[in-house]
Design a protein around this motif. Structure first.
Motif, PDB file in Angstrom:
ATOM      1  N   LEU A  16      47.217  21.866  67.956  1.00 38.45           N
ATOM      2  CA  LEU A  16      48.314  21.350  67.124  1.00 38.45           C
ATOM      3  C   LEU A  16      48.101  21.491  65.614  1.00 38.45           C
ATOM      4  O   LEU A  16      49.025  21.914  64.909  1.00 38.45           O
ATOM      5  CB  LEU A  16      48.598  19.892  67.481  1.00 38.45           C
ATOM      6  N   PRO A  17      46.934  21.118  65.063  1.00 37.58           N
ATOM      7  CA  PRO A  17      46.784  21.232  63.601  1.00 37.58           C
ATOM      8  C   PRO A  17      47.014  22.652  63.086  1.00 37.58           C
ATOM      9  O   PRO A  17      47.739  22.849  62.096  1.00 37.58           O
ATOM     10  CB  PRO A  17      45.344  20.770  63.354  1.00 37.58           C
ATOM     11  N   GLY A  18      46.421  23.627  63.754  1.00 34.97           N
ATOM     12  CA  GLY A  18      46.598  25.012  63.326  1.00 34.97           C
ATOM     13  C   GLY A  18      48.010  25.510  63.539  1.00 34.97           C
ATOM     14  O   GLY A  18      48.566  26.241  62.704  1.00 34.97           O
ATOM     15  N   LEU A  19      48.618  25.117  64.671  1.00 44.63           N
ATOM     16  CA  LEU A  19      50.000  25.513  64.933  1.00 44.63           C
ATOM     17  C   LEU A  19      50.950  24.905  63.900  1.00 44.63           C
ATOM     18  O   LEU A  19      51.907  25.557  63.462  1.00 44.63           O
ATOM     19  CB  LEU A  19      50.411  25.071  66.340  1.00 44.63           C
ATOM     20  N   ALA A  20      50.670  23.663  63.514  1.00 44.26           N
ATOM     21  CA  ALA A  20      51.503  23.012  62.500  1.00 44.26           C
ATOM     22  C   ALA A  20      51.396  23.744  61.166  1.00 44.26           C
ATOM     23  O   ALA A  20      52.411  23.947  60.470  1.00 44.26           O
ATOM     24  CB  ALA A  20      51.082  21.550  62.341  1.00 44.26           C
ATOM     25  N   LEU A  21      50.180  24.142  60.801  1.00 44.51           N
ATOM     26  CA  LEU A  21      49.987  24.884  59.557  1.00 44.51           C
ATOM     27  C   LEU A  21      50.758  26.202  59.591  1.00 44.51           C
ATOM     28  O   LEU A  21      51.448  26.561  58.623  1.00 44.51           O
ATOM     29  CB  LEU A  21      48.498  25.156  59.334  1.00 44.51           C
ATOM     30  N   CYS A  22      50.673  26.923  60.719  1.00 41.10           N
ATOM     31  CA  CYS A  22      51.389  28.192  60.843  1.00 41.10           C
ATOM     32  C   CYS A  22      52.893  27.978  60.846  1.00 41.10           C
ATOM     33  O   CYS A  22      53.651  28.813  60.330  1.00 41.10           O
ATOM     34  CB  CYS A  22      50.951  28.914  62.117  1.00 41.10           C
ATOM     35  N   ALA A  23      53.351  26.859  61.410  1.00 48.53           N
ATOM     36  CA  ALA A  23      54.781  26.547  61.404  1.00 48.53           C
ATOM     37  C   ALA A  23      55.283  26.329  59.979  1.00 48.53           C
ATOM     38  O   ALA A  23      56.375  26.798  59.611  1.00 48.53           O
ATOM     39  CB  ALA A  23      55.052  25.310  62.253  1.00 48.53           C
ATOM     40  N   VAL A  24      54.486  25.634  59.174  1.00 52.26           N
ATOM     41  CA  VAL A  24      54.858  25.424  57.776  1.00 52.26           C
ATOM     42  C   VAL A  24      54.892  26.758  57.038  1.00 52.26           C
ATOM     43  O   VAL A  24      55.833  27.048  56.279  1.00 52.26           O
ATOM     44  CB  VAL A  24      53.873  24.455  57.096  1.00 52.26           C
ATOM     45  N   GLY A  25      53.861  27.575  57.253  1.00 50.25           N
ATOM     46  CA  GLY A  25      53.825  28.894  56.630  1.00 50.25           C
ATOM     47  C   GLY A  25      55.018  29.741  57.034  1.00 50.25           C
ATOM     48  O   GLY A  25      55.605  30.457  56.210  1.00 50.25           O
ATOM     49  N   THR A  26      55.403  29.650  58.306  1.00 46.76           N
ATOM     50  CA  THR A  26      56.567  30.394  58.806  1.00 46.76           C
ATOM     51  C   THR A  26      57.851  29.923  58.130  1.00 46.76           C
ATOM     52  O   THR A  26      58.685  30.738  57.701  1.00 46.76           O
ATOM     53  CB  THR A  26      56.688  30.213  60.332  1.00 46.76           C
ATOM     54  N   ALA A  27      58.019  28.617  58.035  1.00 43.46           N
ATOM     55  CA  ALA A  27      59.213  28.057  57.400  1.00 43.46           C
ATOM     56  C   ALA A  27      59.316  28.492  55.942  1.00 43.46           C
ATOM     57  O   ALA A  27      60.399  28.851  55.458  1.00 43.46           O
ATOM     58  CB  ALA A  27      59.191  26.534  57.504  1.00 43.46           C
ATOM     59  N   VAL A  28      58.193  28.463  55.239  1.00 45.13           N
ATOM     60  CA  VAL A  28      58.180  28.877  53.833  1.00 45.13           C
ATOM     61  C   VAL A  28      58.548  30.359  53.711  1.00 45.13           C
ATOM     62  O   VAL A  28      59.370  30.746  52.861  1.00 45.13           O
ATOM     63  CB  VAL A  28      56.794  28.610  53.205  1.00 45.13           C
ATOM     64  N   ALA A  29      57.938  31.196  54.555  1.00 44.49           N
ATOM     65  CA  ALA A  29      58.195  32.634  54.486  1.00 44.49           C
ATOM     66  C   ALA A  29      59.656  32.952  54.788  1.00 44.49           C
ATOM     67  O   ALA A  29      60.288  33.764  54.095  1.00 44.49           O
ATOM     68  CB  ALA A  29      57.278  33.369  55.466  1.00 44.49           C
ATOM     69  N   ILE A  30      60.207  32.318  55.815  1.00 41.87           N
ATOM     70  CA  ILE A  30      61.607  32.561  56.163  1.00 41.87           C
ATOM     71  C   ILE A  30      62.534  32.015  55.074  1.00 41.87           C
ATOM     72  O   ILE A  30      63.563  32.627  54.739  1.00 41.87           O
ATOM     73  CB  ILE A  30      61.933  31.934  57.536  1.00 41.87           C
ATOM     74  N   GLY A  31      62.152  30.877  54.478  1.00 43.92           N
ATOM     75  CA  GLY A  31      62.937  30.329  53.383  1.00 43.92           C
ATOM     76  C   GLY A  31      62.978  31.256  52.187  1.00 43.92           C
ATOM     77  O   GLY A  31      64.041  31.471  51.583  1.00 43.92           O
ATOM     78  N   ILE A  32      61.839  31.823  51.837  1.00 49.12           N
ATOM     79  CA  ILE A  32      61.792  32.774  50.714  1.00 49.12           C
ATOM     80  C   ILE A  32      62.616  34.016  51.051  1.00 49.12           C
ATOM     81  O   ILE A  32      63.308  34.579  50.202  1.00 49.12           O
ATOM     82  CB  ILE A  32      60.336  33.151  50.386  1.00 49.12           C
ATOM     83  N   ASN A  33      62.522  34.451  52.311  1.00 48.43           N
ATOM     84  CA  ASN A  33      63.302  35.612  52.741  1.00 48.43           C
ATOM     85  C   ASN A  33      64.801  35.363  52.598  1.00 48.43           C
ATOM     86  O   ASN A  33      65.567  36.278  52.275  1.00 48.43           O
ATOM     87  CB  ASN A  33      62.949  35.949  54.193  1.00 48.43           C
ATOM     88  N   ARG A  34      65.253  34.114  52.840  1.00 48.18           N
ATOM     89  CA  ARG A  34      66.676  33.796  52.669  1.00 48.18           C
ATOM     90  C   ARG A  34      67.092  33.956  51.211  1.00 48.18           C
ATOM     91  O   ARG A  34      68.216  34.367  50.908  1.00 48.18           O
ATOM     92  CB  ARG A  34      66.938  32.364  53.122  1.00 48.18           C
ATOM     93  N   LEU A  35      66.169  33.627  50.299  1.00 42.93           N
ATOM     94  CA  LEU A  35      66.459  33.766  48.874  1.00 42.93           C
ATOM     95  C   LEU A  35      66.321  35.212  48.410  1.00 42.93           C
ATOM     96  O   LEU A  35      67.026  35.650  47.504  1.00 42.93           O
ATOM     97  CB  LEU A  35      65.516  32.870  48.058  1.00 42.93           C
ATOM     98  N   MET A  36      65.398  35.939  49.060  1.00 45.57           N
ATOM     99  CA  MET A  36      65.158  37.349  48.708  1.00 45.57           C
ATOM    100  C   MET A  36      65.212  38.177  49.983  1.00 45.57           C
ATOM    101  O   MET A  36      64.163  38.525  50.549  1.00 45.57           O
ATOM    102  CB  MET A  36      63.812  37.503  48.001  1.00 45.57           C
TER     103      MET A  36
END
Length: 333
Positions: A16-36
């Protein structure tokens, strides 16, 4: 020779801890992609993971989940990538282009392996770079690791090199295509045949304009399809090379490769509704983005320094070699 030992099964709480970290990283990356939108979330995720790994001391408890994301989630994402491929689209390119794609992948791997041997690199490091640069970037690197079980520092080095050199190709190929007088279609063929990542091909094809993007993507996806036979050949080689009875040998054809082919076959039937394909693409993007973040989290500056300049030289040679094969193929067509 690679020896694959059985590893203990980890519980959900450990992941869970590592999966949660990757989930946050995924959300950030997809969020930036929405802007760019022109920047792939996969590339953003790799860079974000590397930045985090080199600026923050990650606790040991995140490691199991990160490793799970880099291997298991990535294999599921690769399998779902098959839903983007229709055999009809690839066959519509014509046999000349199909032969060109086979030559790019085959000669690209052979030439890179030879150059790497001359540079004194290990077999696994050469293979990771050869397949990553000749087939489909970081996904191919991870797929090869799933078969030959390379050292972690070799994997992260190959991934980092794919990001650096593939990204550099985005402006270079359109500029060279213009300088050499290629038509939009020819430039698209060259971009799809030479650039490492699907997302990088999309960026370059969009920069060329005209009908280049569609051609570039289909050619690139044809290279992605070559992942299946190459992984099958590697798996057979590993089984023959390892004659011991106390180790787990890789399967004759890795399960994720079979799943990838099944998805290609399913998509090619035309029976999958558009809304299912759309949802599957979202899931595939999220899984691959999480996996890329996890791979990026393994890229440490100290590790890159440790491996030295030779992998960088091989990456440059491989990039030029694959691009040259593709360029000759385009002119021959």
């Amino acid at each position: 020779m690679s020896i694959r030992h059985r590893t203990p099964t980890l519980g959900t709480a450990e992941l869970l801890p590592g999966l949660a970290l990757c989930a946050v990283g995924t959300a950030v990356a997809i969020g930036i992609n929405r802007l760019m939108p022109t920047v792939s979330p996969l590339l953003i995720a790799i860079v974000a993971g590397a930045v985090v790994a080199n600026t923050v001391a990650l606790p040991a408890r995140v490691r199991p989940g990160v490793q799970f994301s880099a291997k298991r989630l990535l294999r599921i994402g690769i399998a779902l990538l098959g839903l983007q491929l229709m055999l009809g689209d690839i066959l519509a390119l014509g046999w000349g282009v199909i032969v060109m794609v086979i030559a790019i992948v085959g000669l690209g791997i052979v030439g890179t392996m030879y150059a790497g041997a001359r540079l004194g690199l290990s077999w696994t490091q050469r293979l990771l770079i050869a397949c990553g640069f000749s087939i489909c970037g970081a996904a191919a690197v991870a797929a090869v690791d799933g078969v030959v079980d390379a050292d972690e520092e070799e994997v992260v080095t190959a991934v980092a090199l794919v990001v650096v050199f593939g990204t550099a190709m985005i402006p270079v190929i359109p500029l060279l295509a213009t300088a050499t007088g290629l038509s939009d279609t020819q430039a698209g063929l060259w971009a799809g045949g030479s650039i490492h990542e699907v997302a990088q091909v999309v960026a370059a094809g969009g920069a060329i304009g005209g009908g280049a993007l569609a051609v570039a993507v289909v050619v690139k996806l044809a290279r992605v399809l070559m992942l299946a036979p190459v992984m099958a050949v590697l798996s057979v080689r590993q089984r023959r090379a390892d004659t011991r009875t106390d180790v787990t040998r890789p399967p004759l054809i890795p399960l994720f490769v079979l799943a990838f082919l099944a998805c290609v076959a399913l998509r090619s039937t035309g029976a999958v509704p558009d809304f299912v394909l759309a949802d599957a693409k979202l899931v595939q993007t999220a899984l691959l983005t999480a996996a890329m973040f996890a791979l990026g989290a393994g890229v440490h500056v100290a590790t890159i320094r440790k491996v030295g300049i030779r992998p960088v030289v091989l990456a440059l040679i491989s990039t030029v070699w694959v691009a040259t094969i593709a360029f000759v193929g385009v002119l021959a067509l």
